[in-house]
Each structure stands twice: as C-alpha cells, then as structure tokens.
Enzyme design. Structure first.
Site, PDB file in Angstrom:
ATOM      1  N   TRP A 199      89.846  -6.684  36.596  1.00 46.02           N
ATOM      2  CA  TRP A 199      91.036  -7.002  35.799  1.00 46.02           C
ATOM      3  C   TRP A 199      90.761  -7.104  34.303  1.00 46.02           C
ATOM      4  O   TRP A 199      91.682  -7.102  33.491  1.00 46.02           O
ATOM      5  CB  TRP A 199      91.726  -8.277  36.291  1.00 46.02           C
ATOM      6  CG  TRP A 199      93.191  -8.362  35.967  1.00 46.02           C
ATOM      7  CD1 TRP A 199      93.924  -7.528  35.166  1.00 46.02           C
ATOM      8  CD2 TRP A 199      94.127  -9.343  36.432  1.00 46.02           C
ATOM      9  NE1 TRP A 199      95.244  -7.928  35.110  1.00 46.02           N
ATOM     10  CE2 TRP A 199      95.390  -9.045  35.892  1.00 46.02           C
ATOM     11  CE3 TRP A 199      93.999 -10.451  37.263  1.00 46.02           C
ATOM     12  CZ2 TRP A 199      96.524  -9.811  36.142  1.00 46.02           C
ATOM     13  CZ3 TRP A 199      95.135 -11.203  37.517  1.00 46.02           C
ATOM     14  CH2 TRP A 199      96.384 -10.889  36.971  1.00 46.02           C
ATOM     15  N   ASP A 200      89.504  -7.184  33.887  1.00 42.04           N
ATOM     16  CA  ASP A 200      89.241  -7.297  32.446  1.00 42.04           C
ATOM     17  C   ASP A 200      87.910  -6.651  32.092  1.00 42.04           C
ATOM     18  O   ASP A 200      87.136  -7.199  31.308  1.00 42.04           O
ATOM     19  CB  ASP A 200      89.249  -8.770  32.020  1.00 42.04           C
ATOM     20  CG  ASP A 200      89.314  -8.936  30.499  1.00 42.04           C
ATOM     21  OD1 ASP A 200      89.838  -8.025  29.819  1.00 42.04           O
ATOM     22  OD2 ASP A 200      88.847  -9.975  29.995  1.00 42.04           O
ATOM     23  N   LEU A 201      87.641  -5.468  32.633  1.00 39.42           N
ATOM     24  CA  LEU A 201      86.338  -4.845  32.401  1.00 39.42           C
ATOM     25  C   LEU A 201      86.378  -3.976  31.149  1.00 39.42           C
ATOM     26  O   LEU A 201      86.738  -2.802  31.190  1.00 39.42           O
ATOM     27  CB  LEU A 201      85.887  -4.017  33.604  1.00 39.42           C
ATOM     28  CG  LEU A 201      84.406  -3.604  33.518  1.00 39.42           C
ATOM     29  CD1 LEU A 201      83.503  -4.823  33.458  1.00 39.42           C
ATOM     30  CD2 LEU A 201      84.005  -2.718  34.675  1.00 39.42           C
TER      31      LEU A 201
END
Length: 305
Positions: A199-201
């Site tokens: 979700w936040d790479l």
C-alpha cells in the site's frame, strides 16, 4: 508491570506528531514508559540515536545476543492494526523481518536495515524502478491473511465519498477527471482481489540490507488487486520524471515496467491506479485543498490518453 527503563522522545517528533490531538498527546505522554517496558521485556539495549518519521519513533537496539535490531514505536490505529499479520505472512520475503510484536500497542522489533541507504539514493532511476517492481512482484504474490483490511471496503467507501467531495475542486476539468477515476473504480470494485498489498511501496520505503541487497519497510497491509499498489512507484522521484522532458512518456515507461514485471492486466492496473488518484484526491479535499497535486493529474492523464 514495573519497568526500570525509560526512553527519550525527541522534542521534534512530539511536536510534529502530537499537534493538538488529545489521543496522540496521551500516547506521547505514555511513550517513554512504553518504550522502556518493551526494552526490558525483550532484553534490548540502546545502540545509536533514534530516528522518526511522520507517525513512528525508531530506536536502534541490540538484542541480548548482540544482534542489531530496531524498536519501532507507533500508535495503535487503523493503519497499523494489520502490520504484524502482514509481516508474518511475508516472513521476510522481500521485506524487513518481524522479530517481536506487542499486540496491545502494535509496536514491533524489526530486523535492522541500512536506513542511510534508501532506494531513492540509487543514481540510476530506471534501475530503481526495476528493483521496486521486482519487490512488488514478490510481495503481491502472497495471499492476504485473514483479518487484513480489504480493498473492496476501501474502494466502496471512496465511491460513497466522491460525489459530495468532488465539487470542492475549483477546476471543472479536474472535477471531470476525478469523476472518471471514480467510474473506473466502480467497474472494478466487485473484483477487488485478495493479494497481500504493501500500500505504500515507494523508493524511501526500500532500504539496503545485508540479507538481501534491498528490502521493503513500513507496509500498511491491504487485501486486494496488485494494481492498487503501483502509484507510489509512479509519483515518487517525480523530479526525474519532469527532467526527462516528456512526462507522459516517463510515466508510461514506469507503468509498463511495473505491469510487465508483476504480470498484470494493463486495463485493470490502469483502473486501480486511477483508484489511487481518487483516494489521494479525496484525502487532499478533506484537508481543504481545491486542486489536484500536479503529479497525480499528470499520471492520470498519461494513463488515459
């Protein structure tokens, strides 16, 4: 439980995270005691200066056997509830390894990586995109464990919020674009997927390591379609996209490399990437903004031409 240890909370972290929110201020007040309790429980000793991000305090430590690790202290909230389950499911495959976890607080003891060498420091931007894409492919290959938040629910909530939020945008063209993003999500929401998403790479959430050359950190696990995980790789290191002289071409290069490496259906990946643009737009509108961020607008336009 009585603890003989207390940790120091940097004033800068307390000021940036606490603000005027009563819940955050109460958590910050308890943080020295909580950190000390975990240091004692897990047999840790300090091993360098602390660091902090937007919502967590990280302490370099050594375990009783001398192994280097980091103690990550963060407030229990919706975004952190599934982190331990996600890290256990990945079991270090492409991502930092979880060593200990405190269920009550969501704080973690993690494998220590090289925080001074994020992927954003790699000079070759195309090589950085390739590395990030390969990590994403490994991470999204894992099925999401039970209890992880679902993209289906997140997307449904976005579709419910969009009609009332969109009129806050000042530019009619931007309002139309966000409505198009919502329409794309509406087509896909019934098949939202079951893979384990980070979700936040983005490039600062990948660090150099000893066990592998690069490992991901700071997931916010979500069960869903891997296409929803692509946007951070598109809008980070944005200055290099602009410097290329052809923003649309640079965006499509990144997007094509990501979708090919992850073996994604391009149409679905476009739709879920527009879903991330929608999500960011809704967050910005909630914060009082009346215009889209330029990278978000450019990415949406590049993928829908």
């Amino acid at each position: 439980m009585t603890t003989s240890t207390s940790i120091d909370v940097p004033d800068a972290f307390a000021a940036s995270y606490g603000g005027t929110d009563a819940g955050r201020l109460a958590w910050l007040a308890e943080l020295p005691r909580l950190g000390g309790e975990l240091m004692d429980r897990w047999g840790l000793r300090p091993d360098g200066p602390s660091a902090f991000g937007m919502a967590s305090l990280v302490l370099p430590v050594r375990r009783s056997d001398g192994t280097p690790a980091v103690l990550k202290l963060q407030q229990l909230r919706e975004e952190t509830v599934g982190i331990a389950a996600g890290l256990r499911a990945w079991d270090g495959d492409g991502i930092v390894r979880l060593l200990e976890h405190d269920e009550a607080s969501s704080c973690q003891l993690l494998e220590r990586l090289d925080a001074a060498r994020p992927l954003s420091t790699l000079p070759d931007e195309r090589e950085a995109v390739r590395i990030l894409a390969e990590l994403l492919a490994r991470l999204t290959a894992a099925p999401a464990p039970a209890g992880i938040r679902r993209l289906a629910d997140v997307a449904t909530a976005m579709l419910e919020q969009a009609p009332a939020a969109v009129p806050a945008l000042a530019d009619p063209a931007e309002r139309a674009l966000v409505r198009d993003c919502a329409a794309a999500v509406a087509e896909l929401v019934g098949e939202a997927g079951d893979r384990l998403l980070h979700w936040d790479l983005h490039y600062d959430n990948v660090l150099a390591a000893e066990r592998e050359p690069w490992l991901a950190i700071d997931p916010e696990p979500l069960a869903g379609d891997p296409g929803f995980d692509l946007l951070p790789a598109l809008d980070n290191r944005w200055d290099e996209v602009v410097a290329s002289g052809d923003v649309s071409r640079a965006v499509r290069y990144r997007f094509d490399l990501l979708t090919e490496t992850l073996d994604l259906d391009r149409r679905r990946a476009v739709g879920w990437t527009l879903g991330r643009v929608l999500q960011n737009a809704l967050w910005d509108i909630e914060d009082g903004r009346t215009a889209l961020e330029p990278p978000q607008l450019a990415i949406a336009e590049a993928l829908t031409r």
